[in-house]
Write a protein that holds these residues in place. Structure first.
Motif, PDB file in Angstrom:
ATOM      1  N   GLU A 160       0.719  -1.136   0.009  1.00  0.00           N
ATOM      2  CA  GLU A 160      -0.010   0.097   0.037  1.00  0.00           C
ATOM      3  C   GLU A 160       0.949   1.063   0.092  1.00  0.00           C
ATOM      4  O   GLU A 160       0.449   2.186  -0.802  1.00  0.00           O
ATOM      5  N   ARG A 161       1.982   0.996   0.767  1.00  0.00           N
ATOM      6  CA  ARG A 161       2.913   2.360   0.697  1.00  0.00           C
ATOM      7  C   ARG A 161       3.531   2.533  -0.647  1.00  0.00           C
ATOM      8  O   ARG A 161       3.636   3.626  -1.098  1.00  0.00           O
ATOM      9  N   ALA A 162       3.842   1.439  -1.311  1.00  0.00           N
ATOM     10  CA  ALA A 162       4.439   1.440  -2.724  1.00  0.00           C
ATOM     11  C   ALA A 162       3.491   2.030  -3.508  1.00  0.00           C
ATOM     12  O   ALA A 162       3.832   2.841  -4.299  1.00  0.00           O
ATOM     13  N   ALA A 163       2.248   1.825  -3.346  1.00  0.00           N
ATOM     14  CA  ALA A 163       1.063   2.245  -4.297  1.00  0.00           C
ATOM     15  C   ALA A 163       0.964   3.860  -4.124  1.00  0.00           C
ATOM     16  O   ALA A 163       0.962   4.482  -5.209  1.00  0.00           O
ATOM     17  N   ARG A 164       1.046   4.407  -3.009  1.00  0.00           N
ATOM     18  CA  ARG A 164       1.187   5.829  -2.817  1.00  0.00           C
ATOM     19  C   ARG A 164       2.272   6.225  -3.365  1.00  0.00           C
ATOM     20  O   ARG A 164       2.174   7.478  -4.267  1.00  0.00           O
TER      21      ARG A 164
ATOM     22  N   ILE B 185       7.859  13.047  -0.167  1.00  0.00           N
ATOM     23  CA  ILE B 185       9.334  13.001   0.379  1.00  0.00           C
ATOM     24  C   ILE B 185       9.280  12.548   1.969  1.00  0.00           C
ATOM     25  O   ILE B 185       9.651  11.592   2.521  1.00  0.00           O
ATOM     26  N   SER B 186       8.322  13.422   2.676  1.00  0.00           N
ATOM     27  CA  SER B 186       8.277  13.416   3.901  1.00  0.00           C
ATOM     28  C   SER B 186       7.540  11.787   4.183  1.00  0.00           C
ATOM     29  O   SER B 186       8.002  11.115   5.232  1.00  0.00           O
ATOM     30  N   TYR B 187       6.459  11.430   3.397  1.00  0.00           N
ATOM     31  CA  TYR B 187       5.875  10.169   3.615  1.00  0.00           C
ATOM     32  C   TYR B 187       6.754   9.041   3.244  1.00  0.00           C
ATOM     33  O   TYR B 187       6.983   8.049   4.158  1.00  0.00           O
ATOM     34  N   ALA B 188       7.782   9.283   2.269  1.00  0.00           N
ATOM     35  CA  ALA B 188       8.723   8.225   1.753  1.00  0.00           C
ATOM     36  C   ALA B 188       9.830   7.992   2.890  1.00  0.00           C
ATOM     37  O   ALA B 188      10.158   7.083   3.153  1.00  0.00           O
TER      38      ALA B 188
END
Length: 927
Positions: free
Chosen positions: A856-860, A916-919
């Protein structure tokens, strides 16, 4: 184990008296004794709820929530020590001190005046003795252990020179009762004045001064520094520490009220109680008195009576055991004099501020906090005001006087508001204590005092030096401050005098060249004097002209074998370049100068990662310069195009290149390095269209730029076009052709000596190897490039090398290492504003997320990457798409389609900073 108590704390400090001697006498026995000593102490401390926060050798530093518990622990330990068998040691004399006060607890350690106070109290005691301060006595007197009592030893001056302390001794049947007089200042001959506040920090400086004065060859040590650096306070504290070393005394001689050199002998004699006798000159009487004495004289404020300096030489010659510690803004210039320049207080790095809990470990911040609390008891450093407190201290150069004056304003100004007013430090920093000398009540008065000691020609030079920013070389000073070569005094002599008088500091610059700097507080005063002189505009014009010439001299060197040295030099002079640009675009109204300087600095701005700043200067110069001169404008447009391209602004990059190519005569213009300006612009335009996927047009533009560079005879220009052609052919899928072009460009760049472009080619070679699946060669090329860039301190392109290494790690199955590399690349890209590299790092982190099973993180993140590319109009290379496709497909297969689409849409809605912050959330949490 007890936790560290907070608020009002009772401190118990202990150490073994004469431990060095005991170790030298019988080390094995001492080792066994120390183990027993430690066991007894820890048991007693634990039993009574204490917390050991530090041990230094055999010394214990403990904190207790209550004073009675601390006293019980001390008594129990002393009883245990006295009843123990110590074999050949005889006995183990442990001294102890207790004091109560507020202190700052940080990371299990304690800081503040209370901690310093108990350490000072301990230093006065003897083995077997337990001492209590008055605050401790007040808390335990009604709860004393059975059979014990307290003996009032009276008031004593401790070596911290703060207020006297009433000291008490614990009396108990098992404990020794009689001891020699306490080792306080009262036990030694001295007249050192008490100070209204405790000294904050300066431990390193005190130790250095004491060490120097302890050397047999050092008879005269002068503490020098600008007004407000704390010379007097440092001298007093060092003298206090040395009272035991001088059997005939340590004496303070203040010359603050003495302006006549003839009165200096009288001031020294009066301090020592020496009077004229039998018609003998007072100096001879003084020499006779000192002849056999082992004395330290602290002579304060010598700068105003320098003509009397020979008196010091005469006294030292007459008295072989005399030592002199002087404070002066100017060295005494006597044979055998040793000089100690008093440094500013330790400051946090403004570029990398520490977390709020560690901020007060810096002396300057600690002083600000202590003085602010004296003015406003509830003041504290918080997450909100910590950055402002740190910046205030930095903007005040770590000068104790300036910081104290600023902290006194805390009643009406928060640190944030104070920061906003520091544009005029000299106006803000007034209102010192009324009992201070006039020169110390305001920062202006302190600097005026030093300025008044200058000769008229020195005052002129001092004012002219203010035209510089961030430092100045001798060559630049002579060219700007003595442009006509008719200055009344030799400039070097004038500089030496200003250094001696603490209005200028000499440091080592690039290549060991002397560099002269001013503290900003002094610099502001000097700028006022320059403005008053009527010379300001002419000096600024000369300054701007000099640094334009330097920038244009540097431009070809920055693109060649001398790149590293010249980039360092430009970095050192960057503040001067900024000042010249600011003046020329403002009141100087000379946009042409700014245009030329910006064009000349373009490569430097790129190499050091000043993308945003460089582009702002250039855009303003272009906007204000109209359409002439065409050659300078064309070069500036090329620089703007390149920096905009790096920031991902392809529209502006294209617009700037096309405007430059549209200028009349552009084909005849040359860059500072001798290349065709038109070739630069064609090459830049080719990079723009290539990033948009228009590879045929890119090839044509690059072939044209190659022909123009060949015609201009520019090896570097030809190599650059061949290099980008290699990138183009890789994007077209012809890896063999790309590799051939990279090798050709690399050979040519090695001939020019341009290390940054050599590293750039290696980076692209590395990525080509990644696309070909040759991870070993990809890693080798990328690591070689990264090492070169780091050695040269070139911040651009490092992110790309890290991305290559990230791909090599990920494809090699090491997703943790890949994540760390992509994260480092992302942070660096964000720091310098390289949005192109940042988006590439983001794609890598999306693939890492899938490899870790975080679909799910990858999808975002994949969604965010797609949206960012679309907004920029830059499709991925086919090879790059092939790299990401397996990870994207795998992530999608792990999620329900509705969940995938929702996460994808959330990612597409993210701006670059948010994405970027999320990543980085996972990487900063440890993967």
């Amino acid at each position: 184990m007890a936790s560290p108590p907070t608020g009002t704390v009772t401190f118990l400090f202990t150490d073994i008296e004469g431990s060095t001697r005991l170790w030298e006498h019988d080390a094995p026995a001492m080792q066994a004794a120390l183990a027993r000593h430690d066991e007894l102490l820890r048991l007693a401390i634990e039993e009574h709820g204490g917390y050991v926060f530090k041990t230094v050798g055999d010394a214990f530093c403990c904190a207790f929530p209550t004073a009675p518990d601390a006293l019980e622990a001390a008594l129990e330990t002393q009883r245990g020590l006295l009843s123990s068998e110590w074999e050949d040691m005889g006995s183990l004399g442990v001294r102890m001190a207790l004091h109560v006060g507020a202190a700052e607890e940080r990371g299990g350690d304690y800081f503040g005046p209370s901690v310093n106070r108990v350490a000072r109290l301990l230093a006065t005691a003897y083995g077997g003795q337990v001492l209590l301060s008055l605050p401790t006595q007040e808390l335990v007197r009604d709860r004393l252990p059975a059979g014990t009592n307290l003996r009032d030893l009276g008031e004593h001056r401790l070596k911290d020179l703060f207020r006297p302390e009433r000291v008490y001794q614990l009396l108990a049947p098992e404990l020794p009762v009689e001891f020699p007089p306490l080792r306080t200042l009262d036990a030694y001959r001295n007249n050192l004045p008490l100070q209204p506040t405790p000294l904050i920090g300066r431990e390193k400086a005190i130790a250095e001064v004491c060490e120097r004065l302890s050397r047999p060859e050092v008879r005269l040590l002068t503490l020098t520094g600008a007004g407000g650096t704390g010379k007097t306070r440092l001298g007093l504290q060092a003298a206090a520490e040395l009272t035991e070393e001088f059997e005939d005394g340590v004496f303070f001689v203040s010359l603050a009220a003495v302006s006549d050199p003839e009165l200096v002998v009288g001031a020294v004699a009066g301090t020592l109680g020496v009077k004229e006798a039998g018609g003998q000159p007072l100096l001879e009487s003084l020499e006779d008195y000192l002849y056999e004495k082992h004395i330290l004289l602290l002579v304060d404020n010598f700068e105003q009576v320098l003509e009397a300096a020979p008196v010091v030489s005469e006294l030292l010659s007459a008295a072989p055991n005399l030592k002199v510690l002087a404070t002066s803004r100017i060295p005494l210039r006597l044979y055998g004099e040793h000089e100690y320049t008093v440094p500013p207080l330790a400051l946090p790095d403004p570029e990398r501020p520490p977390p709020v809990e560690r901020l007060t470990q810096y002396e300057a911040v600690r002083l600000f906090v202590e003085r602010a609390r004296a003015a406003k008891a509830d003041f504290s450093v918080t997450n909100d005001n910590a950055p402002a407190v740190a910046e205030v201290c930095n903007r005040l150069d770590g000068l104790p006087l300036a910081i104290e004056l600023a902290a006194a304003r805390i009643k009406v100004l928060s640190p944030q508001k104070m920061l906003g007013r520091l544009g005029n430090r000299l106006k803000l920093l007034t209102g010192g204590a009324r009992d201070l000398p006039e020169r110390q009540r305001t920062l202006r008065s302190a600097i005026e005092w030093s300025h008044g000691l200058l000769e008229e020609d020195e005052q002129v030079l001092f004012a002219r030096l203010s035209v510089f920013a961030g430092g100045r070389t001798l060559e630049a000073i002579e060219a700007i401050c003595d442009a006509e070569g008719d200055f009344p005094v030799d400039v070097l002599d004038g500089l030496s005098s200003l250094v001696d008088k603490s209005l200028l500091q000499q440091k080592e610059g690039v290549g060991g060249e002397p560099r002269f700097v001013m503290l900003e507080t002094i610099h502001e005063f000097a700028r006022e004097k320059l403005q008053e002189s009527g010379e300001a505009e002419e000096l600024r014009r000369l300054h701007a002209g000099y640094f334009l010439a330097l920038a244009e001299e540097a431009e070809p060197a920055v693109e060649g074998a001398q790149q590293a040295a010249w980039v360092e030099r430009l970095e050192e002079e960057h503040d001067n370049m900024r000042a010249a640009l600011s003046w020329s675009l403002g009141q100087g109204q000379n946009a042409e100068l700014a245009l030329r300087m910006g064009a000349a600095l373009g490569e430097f701005w790129y190499l050091r990662g000043y993308f945003g700043e460089g582009r702002r200067w250039l855009e303003e110069a272009l906007a204000k310069s109209g359409r002439t001169p065409k050659a300078a404008r064309a070069r500036a447009l090329h620089r703007v195009s390149w920096l905009a391209f790096l920031q991902g602004d392809l529209d502006r990059a294209e617009e700037a290149s096309e405007e430059g190519l549209g200028l009349e005569g552009v084909e005849l213009f040359r860059t500072g390095g001798g290349d065709s300006t038109a070739a630069d612009l064609q090459r830049m335009l080719g990079m723009v269209v290539g990033n948009r996927g228009e590879l045929e047009q890119q090839t044509e533009l690059l072939e044209d730029s190659l022909a123009l560079s060949r015609e201009a005879g520019s090896l570097r220009g030809m190599a650059a076009s061949i290099f980008i052609l290699g990138v183009t052919w890789r994007a077209r899928g012809d890896f063999e052709r790309a590799t051939q072009l990279f090798e050709e460009a690399l050979m040519m760049f090695r001939e020019t000596g341009d290390q940054a472009l050599i590293a750039s080619v290696l980076t692209h070679q590395g990525f080509t190897f990644v696309l070909q699946g040759d991870l070993e060669r990809a890693t080798a090329a990328s690591e070689e490039a990264a090492a070169m860039l780091r050695e040269q301190k070139h911040r651009s392109y490092i992110a790309d090398t890290l991305n290559n290494l990230g791909w090599a790690a990920l494809l090699g199955g090491d997703s943790e290492r890949a994540g760390a590399l992509y994260a480092e690349s992302t942070r660096l890209s964000l720091e310098i504003g390289d949005n192109l590299a940042a988006s590439e790092s983001l794609l890598g982190l999306a693939c890492v997320a899938e490899a870790r099973g975080e679909a799910e993180r990858a999808a975002r993140l994949f969604g965010a990457c797609e949206a960012l590319r679309e907004a920029r109009g830059t499709p991925p290379e086919p090879g790059e798409r092939a790299l990401q496709e397996p990870y994207l497909a795998a992530a999608r297969s792990q999620l329900d389609e509705a969940v995938w689409q929702e996460a994808w849409a959330e990612g597409r809605a993210m701006k670059l900073e948010k994405a970027i912050s999320y990543a980085l959330e996972v990487e900063e949490a440890g993967g």
